[in-house]
Design a protein around this motif. Sequence first.
Motif, mmCIF file in Angstrom:
data_model
loop_
_atom_site.group_PDB
_atom_site.id
_atom_site.type_symbol
_atom_site.label_atom_id
_atom_site.label_comp_id
_atom_site.label_asym_id
_atom_site.label_seq_id
_atom_site.Cartn_x
_atom_site.Cartn_y
_atom_site.Cartn_z
ATOM 1 N N ILE A 636 9.208 28.668 -5.848
ATOM 2 C CA ILE A 636 8.990 27.569 -4.904
ATOM 3 C C ILE A 636 9.929 27.823 -3.734
ATOM 4 O O ILE A 636 11.129 28.042 -3.941
ATOM 5 N N SER A 637 9.409 27.797 -2.512
ATOM 6 C CA SER A 637 10.238 28.154 -1.368
ATOM 7 C C SER A 637 9.864 27.345 -0.152
ATOM 8 O O SER A 637 8.782 26.758 -0.089
ATOM 9 N N GLY A 638 10.762 27.316 0.834
ATOM 10 C CA GLY A 638 10.473 26.633 2.083
ATOM 11 C C GLY A 638 11.711 26.045 2.712
ATOM 12 O O GLY A 638 12.831 26.570 2.547
ATOM 13 N N LEU A 639 11.531 24.960 3.447
ATOM 14 C CA LEU A 639 12.631 24.291 4.133
ATOM 15 C C LEU A 639 13.405 23.418 3.150
ATOM 16 O O LEU A 639 12.808 22.620 2.421
ATOM 17 N N GLN A 640 14.732 23.549 3.157
ATOM 18 C CA GLN A 640 15.555 22.771 2.230
ATOM 19 C C GLN A 640 15.337 21.266 2.393
ATOM 20 O O GLN A 640 15.386 20.516 1.422
ATOM 21 N N GLU A 641 15.062 20.834 3.598
ATOM 22 C CA GLU A 641 14.853 19.401 3.820
ATOM 23 C C GLU A 641 13.666 18.871 3.027
ATOM 24 O O GLU A 641 13.561 17.663 2.778
ATOM 25 N N ASN A 642 12.774 19.769 2.601
ATOM 26 C CA ASN A 642 11.613 19.356 1.812
ATOM 27 C C ASN A 642 11.693 19.833 0.366
ATOM 28 O O ASN A 642 10.686 19.853 -0.346
ATOM 29 N N PHE A 643 12.900 20.196 -0.065
ATOM 30 C CA PHE A 643 13.086 20.720 -1.419
ATOM 31 C C PHE A 643 12.586 19.733 -2.472
ATOM 32 O O PHE A 643 11.824 20.092 -3.384
ATOM 33 N N ASP A 644 13.036 18.491 -2.381
ATOM 34 C CA ASP A 644 12.671 17.504 -3.399
ATOM 35 C C ASP A 644 11.166 17.320 -3.480
ATOM 36 O O ASP A 644 10.586 17.260 -4.567
ATOM 37 N N LYS A 645 10.521 17.242 -2.316
ATOM 38 C CA LYS A 645 9.071 17.057 -2.298
ATOM 39 C C LYS A 645 8.368 18.245 -2.952
ATOM 40 O O LYS A 645 7.445 18.077 -3.756
ATOM 41 N N ALA A 646 8.797 19.459 -2.590
ATOM 42 C CA ALA A 646 8.140 20.659 -3.101
ATOM 43 C C ALA A 646 8.348 20.810 -4.602
ATOM 44 O O ALA A 646 7.401 21.071 -5.357
ATOM 45 N N ALA A 647 9.607 20.649 -5.053
ATOM 46 C CA ALA A 647 9.902 20.806 -6.479
ATOM 47 C C ALA A 647 9.193 19.743 -7.301
ATOM 48 O O ALA A 647 8.665 20.017 -8.388
ATOM 49 N N SER A 648 9.179 18.517 -6.792
ATOM 50 C CA SER A 648 8.545 17.415 -7.508
ATOM 51 C C SER A 648 7.033 17.610 -7.589
ATOM 52 O O SER A 648 6.417 17.395 -8.634
ATOM 53 N N LEU A 649 6.430 18.021 -6.465
ATOM 54 C CA LEU A 649 4.985 18.207 -6.443
ATOM 55 C C LEU A 649 4.565 19.320 -7.384
ATOM 56 O O LEU A 649 3.562 19.201 -8.111
ATOM 57 N N PHE A 650 5.339 20.412 -7.404
ATOM 58 C CA PHE A 650 4.976 21.485 -8.319
ATOM 59 C C PHE A 650 5.145 21.041 -9.765
ATOM 60 O O PHE A 650 4.305 21.362 -10.620
ATOM 61 N N GLU A 651 6.226 20.349 -10.041
ATOM 62 C CA GLU A 651 6.447 19.880 -11.419
ATOM 63 C C GLU A 651 5.291 18.985 -11.868
ATOM 64 O O GLU A 651 4.820 19.079 -13.010
#
Length: 981
Positions: A636-651
């Motif tokens: 999972i990669s991208g902008l740190q400011e969107n880390f929570d959104k990305a990690a949560s969505l993938f989970e």
Amino acid sequence: MNLIKKAISLLLFTCALMNTTSAQQKYEWKEGESGGYKYRYITNDPMKARFYTLKNGLTVILSVNKKDPRIQTLIGTRAGSNNDPQDHTGLAHYLEHLLFKGTEQFGSLDWAKEKPYLDNIEGLYDNYNHTTDPIARKVVYHQIDSVSGLAARYAIANEYDKAMASMGSQGTNAHTWTEETIYEEDIPSNAIDKFLAVQSERFRDPVFRLFHTELEAVYEEKNRGLDNDGRKSYELMLKTLFPTHNYGQQSTIGTIEHLKNPSLKAIRQFYDAYYVPNNMAIVMAGDFDFDYLIKRIDSSFAYMQPKPVPEYKAPVEAPITAPIVREVFGPDAENVTIAFRMPGALDVKSSTILNVLSQIMENGKAGLLDLNINRQQKVQGASAGLMQWKDYTVFSLSGKAKQGQTLEQVKDLLLGQLEILKKGEFDETLVKAIVNNAKLAELQGLDNNNNRASAMMDGFIKHRGQNWLTDVSAVDDMGKITKKEIVDFADKYLKDNYVLLYKRKGEDKNIEKVEKPVITPVEVNREAQSAFLQKLNAIPATPVKPQWLDFDKDIQKGKTGVADVLYVQNKDNGLFRLYYRFDMGSWNNKLLPLASQYLQYLGTDKYTTEQISKEFYNIACNFSVSSGTENTVITISGLQENFDKAASLFEHLLRNCQPNEQILATLKGRIQKGRADNKLNKGAILKGLVNYGMYGAKNPFNNQLSDADLNAITAKDLVDILHSLPDYKHTVIYYGPQSLTAAVASIKKEHTLPATFKEAPAAIKFAKADQTKNNVLFADYDMVQSEVNWVRNSSVYKPENTALISMFNNYFGGGMGSIVFQTIRESKALAYSTYAYYASPDKKDERYSVVAYVGSQADKMDDAITGMNELLNDIPRSDKLFETSRMSQKQDIETERITQDGIIFTYLASKKLGLTTDYRKTVYENIDKITFDNVKLFHDQNIAGKPYTYCILASEKKISLDNLKKYGDVKKVTLEEIFGY
């Protein structure tokens, strides 16, 4: 010497740096002066590039990046196949090859004695060029071959490569394309003076020596293209799109007729016309001081004299008023391409709109093709692309048919998405997402010197660097493009004005290969060294101190629940990369790769798969799941400011994906079609054949689900695997700007773990086979060339041998200056591509393997096998080459910097080998102790006189199976045996 490799690599980076019309106010041309030199630059340019124009008109473009003590260099001229004379196509590419042959000062033992022979050869080629009678041509060619042998006694083959290797250069290469010829080197930052000494001499007055053997290498390159259905399709597409422009009428490698009739005089005229300073640029990106470098470049190239350059006067193509249909036949899988002729790079407004339009069609996540075609599995695969030149741009849509589908149906689906675009039936917020992802790509690209240099050189080739302002502001200006502009542009340019190209399976009856000429092997004078190279090696260079990894200090460790966390902080920008690395792969469970692939098509109880894909794209983040043989990795990669959104969505996706039998049935059909396509692909066949030779009938390559097993799998089987995946042992890896404590807290919040991990299923073991006698594994494929791999498995891994093996590979067969390349290609002209090395395993307790390769014309295969066998049995001695190999290897290590998450993956790779420290340190400390006698003993004990398995891919129409029996017991291997299905 790859002809069109820039076509793909440039698009990946410059998609974020395309031309636009309106430069924002924050981007302005400014003038500066430093070190006595004036330069121009753009405010807020992330590369901080400086543009110099020297007194003789030479353009110099520089960008500093201190990340590694290395510099990517590109020297380019604005001349390519467009500029070839109509009666000598392929000439620019010939010349590119010849600019590696040296000058009067290097590449020659005695220029005064060599020159008369070269003059004689030039005259003989002129005679040959004008001779039409076949018998008379053979007589002239025999003279060329004879005189070339005499001339070669005074030539030092590959002295350019040796010079670059001795200073620690990597990636020595060049390429020719339609509007450019670029010469590439990646040098240590302390080798600037040496590099400029070689390059300034190289372009001063090149000598076209060893021509007839190099010509044969180009023949081989041409024949490889004739075996490449993609290359044939590409050339026919351009020929049809551009019936009068040289983009379509003059292929880079040239026609067979012109290849057979080269003119050294015409090549010299081309060089004199286009290799002048006002038509050239030197581009460098990396670790250097601006003032020192520009002064040294000026001093080195001031001898060049400007003169008017003949510009190619492009004709205006007549509009295409109805679809033009063409077909290409060949053994590879079928596909369809729809290509449009569009405004060129000089129309900057159109370029910006086209860039956005292309990504609306396909961006890998949320484009029309992504969501409506690929995500819904309506075809085997679909894509869109841009190929931009000065005068015209090619916009294309491509697709492969799935089982039971015709190419005509694929064409209709592709055009249907184009109609959706033209109707404006796409979300305007997609443009904003495209811009955000372009910014992300730009940020990622800044780390890489090659990306920087390629973008700057591309700007020079198209605009002489004058439009760098619009290149820099391109991402911002992309955001200004409105939906109406895109729709209006599409309505104007995307009509029934396309070329429709069907690549169909079948025999190509029009192939005419370049016949093998009779070539007597020439001297390569390995031990010789010109006075120029001796002086070059004497130029002092400030030593670069190697940097070793200390895994205990460079990697921080933590825990999130039962999972270990490996951490390296990103101190450069706001990007993150998060990995979940599982200790199991296809060898543990054959369904894992299929489950990983299935996930991308699934939705959840809350979101459709299209919504998930759009959301990731909108937040400029990405995810992937890949299953290898022994590991499965979620990224999972991208902008740190969107880390929570990305990690949560993938989970959420992983834990809640819903089974869908229809999606699985379609996926199974596509897998079956992919399997059938693999059996048509010569690269896949050869890879499987080599695996067969290395491991035997049951090997990692054919460890596949049978058709029956594949059909029996249910959606629930795969979803259960995905839901339970986090319950198995895995390591969490984080590279990003957060502190370890903050990163662990964020991961813990989003990534749910069990109290204890489940044990992975036991892995299948694959043991490498013993070669007790010579064997031949043969696979039949309809091709002009033949490809031969030698395979032999050797002893078990010993870390103490790493330095010796590394030295052996570098010297024997690892590059253009190696013994194998010099002998097989330079001396005997038996192949375009050849190598040999002692391959190290990636895990302790596993075995090394000897791997060698020659790809040659089928009628030269016996000579090529004989040539390689001679080297495998007797390693020639060259003390000069040996010392060059040693110097090159040391400088590679001195200037290598393993950074970012590369530190963690180096640690994991070392751990797999049973190592606890940076192995490079051991190699570096021991390499000076290694002698040629050590290498020869290693060669004699592990390679010479040993039985091998010959893995041969060729056409039975071109070679005799009975003839192969002289190499060993012959087994014709079926495609089912190779692929396992």
